[in-house]
Motif scaffolding. Structure first.
Motif, PDB file in Angstrom:
ATOM      1  N   UNK A 256       0.942  -1.165  -0.129  1.00 22.50           N
ATOM      2  CA  UNK A 256      -0.078  -0.070  -0.037  1.00 22.50           C
ATOM      3  C   UNK A 256       1.023   1.181  -0.058  1.00 22.50           C
ATOM      4  N   UNK A 257       0.476   2.227  -0.666  1.00 20.99           N
ATOM      5  CA  UNK A 257       1.050   3.578  -0.804  1.00 20.99           C
ATOM      6  C   UNK A 257      -0.030   4.523  -0.243  1.00 20.99           C
ATOM      7  N   UNK A 258       0.281   5.254   0.855  1.00 19.15           N
ATOM      8  CA  UNK A 258      -0.612   6.069   1.452  1.00 19.15           C
ATOM      9  C   UNK A 258      -0.591   7.476   0.709  1.00 19.15           C
ATOM     10  N   UNK A 259      -1.431   7.802  -0.086  1.00 18.24           N
ATOM     11  CA  UNK A 259      -1.619   9.001  -0.660  1.00 18.24           C
ATOM     12  C   UNK A 259      -1.204  10.172   0.164  1.00 18.24           C
ATOM     13  N   UNK A 260      -1.563  10.441   1.301  1.00 20.91           N
ATOM     14  CA  UNK A 260      -1.464  11.390   2.236  1.00 20.91           C
ATOM     15  C   UNK A 260      -0.051  11.845   2.515  1.00 20.91           C
ATOM     16  N   UNK A 261       0.869  10.858   1.988  1.00 20.16           N
ATOM     17  CA  UNK A 261       2.403  11.092   2.302  1.00 20.16           C
ATOM     18  C   UNK A 261       2.962  11.529   1.000  1.00 20.16           C
ATOM     19  N   UNK A 262       2.143  11.931   0.115  1.00 18.44           N
ATOM     20  CA  UNK A 262       2.625  12.467  -1.471  1.00 18.44           C
ATOM     21  C   UNK A 262       2.649  13.854  -1.400  1.00 18.44           C
ATOM     22  N   UNK A 263       3.836  14.248  -1.718  1.00 12.72           N
ATOM     23  CA  UNK A 263       3.714  15.858  -1.779  1.00 12.72           C
ATOM     24  C   UNK A 263       4.127  16.422  -3.368  1.00 12.72           C
ATOM     25  N   UNK A 264       3.488  17.499  -3.704  1.00 18.60           N
ATOM     26  CA  UNK A 264       4.075  18.090  -4.928  1.00 18.60           C
ATOM     27  C   UNK A 264       4.353  19.490  -4.587  1.00 18.60           C
ATOM     28  N   UNK A 265       5.023  20.202  -5.475  1.00 20.51           N
ATOM     29  CA  UNK A 265       5.700  21.498  -5.230  1.00 20.51           C
ATOM     30  C   UNK A 265       4.557  22.365  -5.445  1.00 20.51           C
ATOM     31  N   UNK A 266       4.436  23.348  -4.893  1.00 21.92           N
ATOM     32  CA  UNK A 266       3.495  24.386  -4.887  1.00 21.92           C
ATOM     33  C   UNK A 266       2.151  24.054  -4.034  1.00 21.92           C
ATOM     34  N   UNK A 267       1.988  22.894  -3.608  1.00 23.98           N
ATOM     35  CA  UNK A 267       0.776  22.445  -2.906  1.00 23.98           C
ATOM     36  C   UNK A 267       0.605  23.383  -2.039  1.00 23.98           C
ATOM     37  N   UNK A 268      -0.758  23.545  -1.370  1.00 24.75           N
ATOM     38  CA  UNK A 268      -1.134  24.341  -0.284  1.00 24.75           C
ATOM     39  C   UNK A 268      -1.712  23.342   0.726  1.00 24.75           C
ATOM     40  N   UNK A 269      -1.774  23.589   1.943  1.00 23.65           N
ATOM     41  CA  UNK A 269      -2.292  22.828   2.967  1.00 23.65           C
ATOM     42  C   UNK A 269      -3.820  22.402   2.965  1.00 23.65           C
ATOM     43  N   UNK A 270      -4.420  23.333   2.154  1.00 23.04           N
ATOM     44  CA  UNK A 270      -5.779  22.975   2.069  1.00 23.04           C
ATOM     45  C   UNK A 270      -5.995  22.019   0.697  1.00 23.04           C
ATOM     46  N   UNK A 271      -5.095  21.998  -0.255  1.00 21.17           N
ATOM     47  CA  UNK A 271      -5.369  20.918  -1.429  1.00 21.17           C
ATOM     48  C   UNK A 271      -4.296  19.929  -1.615  1.00 21.17           C
ATOM     49  N   UNK A 272      -3.621  19.731  -0.528  1.00 23.16           N
ATOM     50  CA  UNK A 272      -2.703  18.646  -0.384  1.00 23.16           C
ATOM     51  C   UNK A 272      -3.655  17.454  -0.064  1.00 23.16           C
ATOM     52  N   UNK A 273      -3.199  16.224  -0.650  1.00 25.76           N
ATOM     53  CA  UNK A 273      -4.211  15.087  -0.717  1.00 25.76           C
ATOM     54  C   UNK A 273      -5.371  15.040  -1.129  1.00 25.76           C
ATOM     55  N   UNK A 274      -5.688  16.152  -2.127  1.00 22.50           N
ATOM     56  CA  UNK A 274      -6.875  16.194  -2.799  1.00 22.50           C
ATOM     57  C   UNK A 274      -7.082  15.001  -3.754  1.00 22.50           C
ATOM     58  N   UNK A 275      -8.279  14.290  -3.795  1.00 27.59           N
ATOM     59  CA  UNK A 275      -8.506  13.424  -4.768  1.00 27.59           C
ATOM     60  C   UNK A 275      -9.850  13.219  -4.865  1.00 27.59           C
ATOM     61  N   UNK A 276     -10.579  13.360  -6.092  1.00 28.93           N
ATOM     62  CA  UNK A 276     -11.971  13.144  -6.082  1.00 28.93           C
ATOM     63  C   UNK A 276     -12.067  12.271  -7.613  1.00 28.93           C
ATOM     64  N   UNK A 277     -12.918  11.178  -7.243  1.00 26.87           N
ATOM     65  CA  UNK A 277     -13.726  10.453  -8.370  1.00 26.87           C
ATOM     66  C   UNK A 277     -14.849  10.921  -8.851  1.00 26.87           C
ATOM     67  N   UNK A 278     -14.839  11.347  -9.914  1.00 24.44           N
ATOM     68  CA  UNK A 278     -15.897  12.249 -10.566  1.00 24.44           C
ATOM     69  C   UNK A 278     -16.873  11.471 -11.119  1.00 24.44           C
ATOM     70  N   UNK A 279     -17.176  10.139 -11.027  1.00 23.99           N
ATOM     71  CA  UNK A 279     -17.647   9.291 -11.836  1.00 23.99           C
ATOM     72  C   UNK A 279     -19.298   9.532 -11.844  1.00 23.99           C
ATOM     73  N   UNK A 280     -19.870  10.340 -11.051  1.00 25.03           N
ATOM     74  CA  UNK A 280     -21.346  10.438 -11.003  1.00 25.03           C
ATOM     75  C   UNK A 280     -21.564  11.768 -11.193  1.00 25.03           C
ATOM     76  N   UNK A 281     -22.651  12.202 -11.641  1.00 24.94           N
ATOM     77  CA  UNK A 281     -23.159  13.771 -11.934  1.00 24.94           C
ATOM     78  C   UNK A 281     -23.177  14.641 -10.566  1.00 24.94           C
ATOM     79  N   UNK A 282     -23.278  13.891  -9.429  1.00 23.69           N
ATOM     80  CA  UNK A 282     -23.292  14.584  -8.148  1.00 23.69           C
ATOM     81  C   UNK A 282     -21.565  15.069  -7.855  1.00 23.69           C
ATOM     82  N   UNK A 283     -20.809  13.883  -7.938  1.00 25.00           N
ATOM     83  CA  UNK A 283     -19.411  14.019  -7.582  1.00 25.00           C
ATOM     84  C   UNK A 283     -18.793  15.064  -8.335  1.00 25.00           C
ATOM     85  N   UNK A 284     -19.251  14.918  -9.824  1.00 25.00           N
ATOM     86  CA  UNK A 284     -18.758  15.753 -10.933  1.00 25.00           C
ATOM     87  C   UNK A 284     -19.110  17.277 -10.651  1.00 25.00           C
TER      88      UNK A 284
END
Length: 419
Positions: A256-284
């Motif tokens: 298992x790789x825990x996505x919360x441990x992944x960091x990219x340059x320029x990220x903010x504390x608010x969008x770090x770890x953001x991931x959305x499955x937009x497979x439904x109209x409501x999620x989209x």
């Protein structure tokens, strides 16, 4: 994998020249839950955030991480997706880099893909030609930023056959995902259940489970052998999450790789770890509202880890006298003569005088006529709302005429004429 001046170039130097990695993006799903936006295109080709396609997010993550040889496996209604990939994602052929769509080729007989694992099995010629050390198999329809090199580093260190990226989600949502049960060390995958109804919670957080993000890194030999074993199993569903991951988990080869441990340059504390499955109209729809929040949950403007796309040569957006837009994203080529609030407008949208657009997502070249009202709607490309018409004002009428999601989002398909 090495590129001069990359923000995280130190990682490549630590690995010397680095291992060879082939990216395989699974982009062949029908996307039935996102209808009517997928009535005429594959889900990864659906517009998101004004100017992007969903596939742009995974491709940007791979390219930013110097994974520069990528095959996009397509199948259903792939023309729009194929065209976008070939016209937008042009790499340096001089250096042997590429992003290429690969349609179902029926190399193993006259049949389409039976599942995501079968899609790779039927495309193993790509692996044999490239001969990579590792293969990054990523999904094509999620919104997020991720540096896959950090996941690759853990995979190499562990010596696993496969590493799967996981993210914590509420246990109540587990039936929408593959659920990973980690071992006591936090990395070994002890169990993998595809969309279970009632899985156990995590020991340190009983209300959550680890959901698979649909992103895997395989050691090439392990993947090829697993695909060949799976092909011989007549009872298999030939799916990466439903077949290959459980197989390698049972053999003790999954991590298992825990996505919360992944960091990219320029990220903010608010969008770090953001991931959305937009497979439904409501999620989209909800993911779009994340973009235009007062403090956006996902930052489209991070120039240190950009999301790439191509939106054509268009004039700047223009606001005529009386035209206003607040709390919104307005793309190039838009002409705003009416009032727009809390909405996302793709290129070429026209909002005529007296029209009101609230909490909506308008795709390319949508036209809102004089005095019309549009609320809480997703309007696909080329939809025309005539003068004085209303959407999102009369729920009973909307339910009779249009697609309405469980949370009340109204959706109109490509080119729909509104009465």
């Amino acid at each position: 994998m090495r590129r001069t001046g990359h923000p995280l170039g130190e990682w490549s130097r630590d690995l010397g020249e680095g291992p060879s990695v082939l990216g395989i993006v699974l982009a062949g799903g029908e996307g039935k839950r996102l209808m009517p936006l997928t009535a005429d295109r594959a889900k990864p080709a659906v517009t998101f955030g004004g100017t992007y396609r969903l596939v742009d997010f995974v491709l940007s993550n791979l390219v930013n991480a110097d994974i520069l040889r990528i095959c996009v496996l397509t199948q259903y209604k792939s023309h729009s997706l194929d065209r976008h990939v070939t016209t937008t994602w042009r790499m340096s052929s001089l250096l042997g880099n590429y992003v290429t769509p690969v349609p179902a080729q029926q190399r193993l007989g006259p049949r389409w893909y039976l599942g995501s694992a079968d899609a790779i099995l039927q495309s193993l010629n790509l692996v044999y030609d490239e001969r990579p050390d590792y293969i990054a198999v990523f999904g094509a329809d999620h919104v997020y930023r991720m540096d896959p090199r950090q996941m690759l580093a853990q995979h190499i260190e562990s010596g696993a056959g496969v590493t799967v990226a996981g993210i914590r989600v509420p246990r109540a949502e587990s039936s929408s995902f593959g659920v990973i049960t980690p071992g006591s060390d936090g990395q070994t995958v002890r169990g993998f259940l595809e969309k279970p109804a009632d899985p156990p919670g995590l020991p340190d957080d009983p209300g959550c489970v680890f959901a698979s993000m649909g992103n895997y890194i395989f050691t090439t030999k392990a993947l090829v052998e697993a695909l060949q074993r799976d092909a011989e199993d007549e009872d298999s569903v030939h799916d990466m999450g439903g077949s290959i991951l459980p197989m390698l988990t049972e053999r003790g080869e999954a991590r298992l790789y825990d996505f919360s441990e992944n960091h990219v340059p320029g990220e903010t504390t608010r969008d770090q770890g953001y991931w959305r499955d937009v497979g439904t109209l409501d999620a989209y729809y909800d993911a779009h509202m994340d973009l235009i929040a007062e403090r956006p949950a996902f930052n489209l403007y991070n120039r240190r880890w950009p999301i790439y796309t191509h939106s054509g040569q268009l004039s700047p957006a223009r606001f005529s006298t009386g035209g206003i837009a607040s709390g919104s994203i307005v793309s190039a080529g838009c002409l705003i003569r009416g009032q727009v609030t809390r909405s996302v407008l793709s290129p070429g949208v026209l909002v005529d005088p007296g029209a009101v657009v609230q909490g909506s997502v308008l795709h390319d070249n949508v036209r809102i006529g004089r005095g019309a009202v549009v609320r809480g709607a997703v309007l696909d490309k080329n939809v025309e709302v005539p003068p004085g018409a209303t959407i999102g004002v009369n729920p009973e009428r909307d339910a009779e005429l249009y697609t309405v999601s469980g949370n009340g989002v109204i959706a109109l398909g490509k080119g729909r004429l509104v009465s």
